[in-house]
Design an enzyme around this catalytic site. Structure first.
Site, PDB file in Angstrom:
ATOM      1  CG  HIS A 132      -1.647   1.274   1.467  1.00  0.00           C
ATOM      2  ND1 HIS A 132      -2.743   1.663   0.719  1.00  0.00           N
ATOM      3  CD2 HIS A 132      -1.429   2.280   2.363  1.00  0.00           C
ATOM      4  CE1 HIS A 132      -3.181   2.842   1.159  1.00  0.00           C
ATOM      5  NE2 HIS A 132      -2.398   3.234   2.149  1.00  0.00           N
ATOM      6  CD  GLU A 199      -5.747   0.903   8.822  1.00  0.00           C
ATOM      7  OE1 GLU A 199      -5.340   0.766   9.998  1.00  0.00           O
ATOM      8  OE2 GLU A 199      -5.723   1.986   8.204  1.00  0.00           O
TER       9      GLU A 199
HETATM   10 CA    CA Z   1      -4.988   4.039   7.857  1.00  0.00          CA
END
Ligand code: CA
Length: 427
Positions: A132, A199
């Protein structure tokens, strides 16, 4: 660092007298036993429980907890957490003499309200997803996507705990200051580039005193377990506000946490080695340990599902738009995050939440943990059932994360879900 052991509580043949827990594909078989907080329909009192099949076991009614304060549970030493797990497995196993008494401590999950698993005191968000960080960095710096500190420091910032809410809590599209391309001055308007971030959330159990860093060898003793976590992000607000101090109002309008903490004890069979790619800088000693190298990572398959208001109206099922894995995505482990967070003497407290950062896999947009990556910065929309297209999220869109641990020879366990729907901006 000693990790929670693999023991008889992970035996795949183990079954419960609660039949729903034995069903194939069940998120909460007897091998899991995640912690959460619930409330009955006619009560305002939150109670600590453990999910088993389609039920929740009330820990106080089962005689396993003295009082209602979840901090009592969070602060257990690792050996006491393990002892609790052993008592739970003993009492919930098929044929247990405790079945008659504990049956009165069960409530159907469908009939209770689930809350945040504990009061979140402080919330820190890290940036451990190297794929990411690279993909997002490339959008801004094509020749030099990763900043020079990335492989030395587990980067993080202090997030806002007040707007961390439990799965199922919908939220309004945020408004804020954005700088339109080519404009001379910013405007205040509803976010036009609303995004999710895939996440995991680490829940802190025992804290540390201010001034007393937690050595990496003791770090996992301060973590209860893992949750699914969505760090909703307003990309247009973020792009204008983030320099030089990092994200602020682009993040603090809403963050969604799944209701169940899957404990490190339950995750023991799903540990993985944590190797750094060849050529990366050697770890500074406070971030390194043999155990962390051998088993610091945790193998959790993560899926992102999207359904829009039009899809729901037409009867379409949610579409899976990404599939990633915590271990494949994370450059830093849970133990490294705790060791780094406290190296300066910062105190962590029971119930603190550490977000990992966006967990995009190495495989491009099919494994990306945000619409920013999936749509290549808004340039490549995805197609949805019914013909709709999406770059960023529209009002009525619902994003759901699911997670599952699987390994040959073990019973697969799940995380439940982390889900919320975008409501229109207020005003
Ligand atoms: Ca974040």
């Amino acid at each position: 660092m000693s990790l929670a052991p693999i023991d008889h509580t992970h035996a795949p043949q183990l079954q419960s007298w609660i039949e729903s827990a034995n069903a194939d594909g069940c998120d909460f078989p007897i091998q899991n036993l995640p912690w959460g907080r619930f409330r009955e329909a006619d009560s305002s009192e939150w109670r600590m429980g453990v999910a088993i099949g389609d039920q929740v076991l009330d820990l106080r009614r089962a005689g396993l907890l003295d009082h209602a304060d979840p901090v009592q549970l969070l602060q257990l030493l690792p050996e006491d957490r393990l002892a609790l797990r052993h008592r739970l497995v003993e009492g919930l196993s098929r044929g247990s003499p405790k079945a008659v008494r504990w049956a009165t401590a069960l409530r159907p999950l469908a009939q209770v309200r689930l809350g945040l698993p504990c009061t979140i005191g402080d919330y820190t968000d890290f940036y451990v997803g190297i794929h990411h960080a690279t993909a997002v960095g490339r959008l801004f710096r094509p020749d030099n996507p990763l900043l020079p500190n990335y492989k030395w420091v587990p980067i993080g910032y202090h997030g806002r705990a007040s707007t961390v809410t439990v799965s199922g809590t919908d939220f309004h599209r945020p408004c804020g200051q954005v700088m339109p391309a080519g404009a001379a001055s910013p405007v205040v308007q509803p976010c036009a580039r609303l995004d999710f971030e895939l996440e995991m959330g680490l829940v802190v159990g025992r804290g540390n005193a201010q001034g007393r860093p937690v050595p990496i060898g003791e770090a996992e003793a301060h973590v209860v377990g893992l949750t699914l976590f969505n760090d909703w992000s307003a990309r247009d607000i973020q792009a204008w506000e983030y320099q030089p101090l990092g994200p602020f109002l682009s993040k603090s309008f809403a963050s969604t946490l799944s209701p169940w903490i899957v404990t490190l004890e339950a995750l023991a069979p799903f540990r993985r080695g944590h190797a750094r790619p060849e050529g990366d800088p050697a770890l500074l000693p406070y971030l390194d340990s043999p155990v962390n190298r051998e088993a610091g990572a945790i193998d959790v398959a993560l899926d992102v599902w999207l359904d829009t208001a039009a899809m729901r109206a037409a009867g379409h099922a949610p579409q899976r738009i990404s599939a990633s894995n915590y271990a494949d995505a994370a450059y830093w482990t849970a133990a490294q995050l705790v060791a780094h967070h406290t190296v300066n003497g910062c105190a962590l407290n029971p119930g603190d939440l550490l977000g990992t950062g966006t967990l995009s896999g190495p495989g491009g947009r099919e494994q990306a943990g945000s619409m920013l990556e999936i749509s290549d910065g808004g340039k490549r929309p995805i197609e949805l059932p019914g013909g709709e297209r999406r770059t960023f999220l529209q009002d009525g869109d619902r994003v759901t994360f699911t997670g599952r641990c699987s390994r040959a020879g073990y019973r697969s366990i799940g995380f439940g879900s982390c889900s919320a729907t975008v409501l229109p901006a207020v005003g």
